[in-house]
Design an enzyme around this catalytic site. Structure first.
Site, PDB file in Angstrom:
ATOM      1  CG  HIS A 178      -3.742  -0.271   6.546  1.00 29.17           C
ATOM      2  ND1 HIS A 178      -3.489  -0.288   7.677  1.00 29.17           N
ATOM      3  CD2 HIS A 178      -2.765   0.431   5.877  1.00 29.17           C
ATOM      4  CE1 HIS A 178      -2.477   0.587   8.014  1.00 29.17           C
ATOM      5  NE2 HIS A 178      -2.042   0.871   6.939  1.00 29.17           N
TER       6      HIS A 178
ATOM      7  CG  HIS B  66       4.259  -2.296  10.371  1.00 32.45           C
ATOM      8  ND1 HIS B  66       3.423  -1.585  11.212  1.00 32.45           N
ATOM      9  CD2 HIS B  66       4.561  -1.742   9.267  1.00 32.45           C
ATOM     10  CE1 HIS B  66       3.189  -0.697  10.622  1.00 32.45           C
ATOM     11  NE2 HIS B  66       3.826  -0.529   9.188  1.00 32.45           N
TER      12      HIS B  66
ATOM     13  CG  ASP C 142       1.118  -1.451   7.447  1.00 32.27           C
ATOM     14  OD1 ASP C 142       1.839  -2.175   7.532  1.00 32.27           O
ATOM     15  OD2 ASP C 142       1.284  -0.146   7.539  1.00 32.27           O
TER      16      ASP C 142
ATOM     17  CG  HIS D  12       0.277   4.285   4.872  1.00 24.96           C
ATOM     18  ND1 HIS D  12      -0.624   3.479   5.789  1.00 24.96           N
ATOM     19  CD2 HIS D  12      -0.328   5.618   4.841  1.00 24.96           C
ATOM     20  CE1 HIS D  12      -1.783   4.203   5.934  1.00 24.96           C
ATOM     21  NE2 HIS D  12      -1.567   5.192   5.361  1.00 24.96           N
TER      22      HIS D  12
ATOM     23  CG  HIS E 162      -0.248  -0.015   2.501  1.00 24.13           C
ATOM     24  ND1 HIS E 162       0.410  -0.984   3.006  1.00 24.13           N
ATOM     25  CD2 HIS E 162      -0.323   1.071   3.410  1.00 24.13           C
ATOM     26  CE1 HIS E 162       1.056  -0.474   4.235  1.00 24.13           C
ATOM     27  NE2 HIS E 162       0.490   0.724   4.611  1.00 24.13           N
TER      28      HIS E 162
ATOM     29  CG  ASP F 125       5.381   2.549   6.798  1.00 23.01           C
ATOM     30  OD1 ASP F 125       4.372   3.200   6.294  1.00 23.01           O
ATOM     31  OD2 ASP F 125       5.110   1.831   7.594  1.00 23.01           O
ATOM     32  CG  HIS F 126       4.470  -0.367   3.698  1.00 17.80           C
ATOM     33  ND1 HIS F 126       4.353  -1.533   4.200  1.00 17.80           N
ATOM     34  CD2 HIS F 126       4.226   0.637   4.811  1.00 17.80           C
ATOM     35  CE1 HIS F 126       3.932  -1.500   5.532  1.00 17.80           C
ATOM     36  NE2 HIS F 126       3.630  -0.352   5.924  1.00 17.80           N
TER      37      HIS F 126
HETATM   38 ZN   LIG Z   1       3.302   0.718   7.689  1.00 20.00          ZN
HETATM   39 ZN   LIG Z   2      -0.072   1.686   6.426  1.00 19.09          ZN
END
Ligand SMILES: [Zn+2]
Ligand SMILES: [Zn+2]
Length: 302
Positions: A137, A265, A207, A62, A60, A64-65
Site C-alpha cells: 500500500h 473496499h 488495502d 488509514h 493499517h 477508514d480502517h
Molecule cells: Zn482503505
Molecule cells: Zn488505505
C-alpha cells in the site's frame, strides 16, 4: 464459520457502503478485520453481535480502517462488557489505541490488550493462528491469513467395520485420534482415518496493490477477501494510491488458487458495482463483489 461483510466501501462511506470491517464468526467468538467508523452500527443491523468480538485485527492506519474502534469500545462498556478485548495491528498500534482511549471522559471498565505485529509474524491461538503479511500500500500495511487447526482425516467406515469396531462411542474415539480395544486387539486411528486435512484458511488483503507476498501466504485458501477499489479503466490511479482493480484482485485469486474470492473496499464512485464483478469474473469466474451486511458460510475444502 461465517464471514459477515459489515463495511465494504473504500476510503469514505457511501449511502450503500460503510467503510471497512469484516467479521469472521467462529463457534464462540467473532474476529473483526478492520473497524471503520460506524462499524458498531453495522453490527446492529447484521446477525452478528459486537459483544462477541474478542479480537480486532487492524490492517493499517488509514482512518477508514480503524476509526470505529473507540465508539465500539464505548458501547461495549455501556452494555456492561467485562471480557477483555485484544487489538492487533502494525507498529504504532499501541500509541494509537492509547490516544483513542483517552478521548473525552471515557475509560473502559474492561481490559483492552493491544499487540503490535510485524510482517511475517504468526500469532497463535488455541484453535487457529493468524499470520501478518506485509502488503503493498502507500503506507505500512498488513494483510492477515487465518489458519484453523488441521482436521483429522476422513473416517473410513468400511475399514472400521472390517476391523470389528462397533458403531457408537468407539467410532467417536477413533475420530478424535484415540486408540480403542476391540476384543483382544487394539485399533489405532491411523487404521481407519485418511490423511490429515488442513483446517480453514481465509486471507484478508486489507488495502494493497496486487502483492506477491499475499499470493504466497494465501495459497490454497478457502476464501480470499481482497480489495477491489476500482475498475480497469482506473488502473493507473489505483496503482498510484496503492490499491487494486477488480482484475488485479482476480489475478491474485487465480495465482493463489483460492476457492472463493470476495471483493470489497469498493470506491464510492460506483453506485452499481457490476462492472467490477464482471471484469473479475472474466479471470476468476466465482468472484463476488460483496455488499454491506452480506453473510457467507465458508466451506472447507475436502
Ligand atoms: Zn482503505
Ligand atoms: Zn488505505
Amino acid at each position: 464459520m461465517r464471514l459477515v461483510f459489515l463495511g465494504t466501501g473504500g476510503s469514505i462511506p457511501a449511502p450503500n457502503r460503510n467503510v471497512s470491517a469484516t467479521a469472521l464468526q467462529l463457534a464462540s467468538e467473532i474476529l473483526l478485520f478492520d473497524c471503520g467508523e460506524g462499524t458498531q452500527r453495522q453490527f446492529m443491523m447484521s446477525s452478528a453481535s459486537f459483544m462477541k468480538v474478542q479480537k480486532i485485527f487492524v490492517t493499517h492506519f488509514h482512518a477508514d480502517h480503524f476509526l470505529g474502534i473507540p465508539g465500539m469500545i464505548q458501547s461495549m462498556n455501556f452494555v456492561g462488557r467485562d471480557k477483555p478485548l485484544e487489538v492487533f495491528g502494525p507498529s504504532g498500534m499501541i500509541d494509537i489505541m492509547r490516544n483513542l482511549l483517552r478521548i473525552g471522559y471515557f475509560s473502559p471498565g474492561f481490559d483492552v490488550h493491544v499487540h503490535e505485529v510485524i510482517a511475517g509474524e504468526t500469532v497463535k491461538f488455541p484453535d487457529y493462528s493468524v499470520e501478518a503479511v506485509e502488503v503493498d500500500h502507500n503506507v505500512p500495511a498488513l494483510g492477515y491469513v487465518l489458519r484453523g487447526e488441521n482436521r483429522p482425516g476422513r473416517f473410513n467406515l468400511d475399514a472400521a467395520r472390517e476391523l470389528g469396531v462397533p458403531e457408537g462411542p468407539m467410532f467417536r474415539a477413533l475420530q478424535q485420534g484415540k486408540s480403542v480395544r476391540v476384543g483382544k486387539k487394539t485399533v489405532t486411528p491411523d487404521m481407519v482415518l485418511g490423511e490429515t486435512r488442513p483446517g480453514l484458511k481465509i486471507a484478508f488483503s486489507g488495502d494493497t496493490r496486487p502483492c506477491e507476498r499475499l499470493i504466497e501466504a494465501a495459497r490454497g485458501a478457502d476464501a480470499l477477501v481482497h480489495e477491489a477499489t476500482a475498475d480497469s479503466s482506473l488502473k493507473a490511479r489505483a496503482d498510484e494510491f496503492g490499491h487494486s482493480t477488480a482484475v488485479g484482485a482476480a489475478t491474485v485469486a487465480v495465482r493463489a488458487r483460492v476457492a472463493a474470492l470476495y471483493l470489497n473496499h469498493i470506491s464510492s464512485r460506483y453506485e452499481d458495482s457490476s462492472v467490477l464483478e464482471s471484469e473479475a469474473r472474466e479471470i476468476f469466474p466465482r468472484a463476488k463483489v460483496v455488499e454491506d451486511l452480506m453473510a457467507v458460510t465458508i466451506r472447507m475444502r475436502e
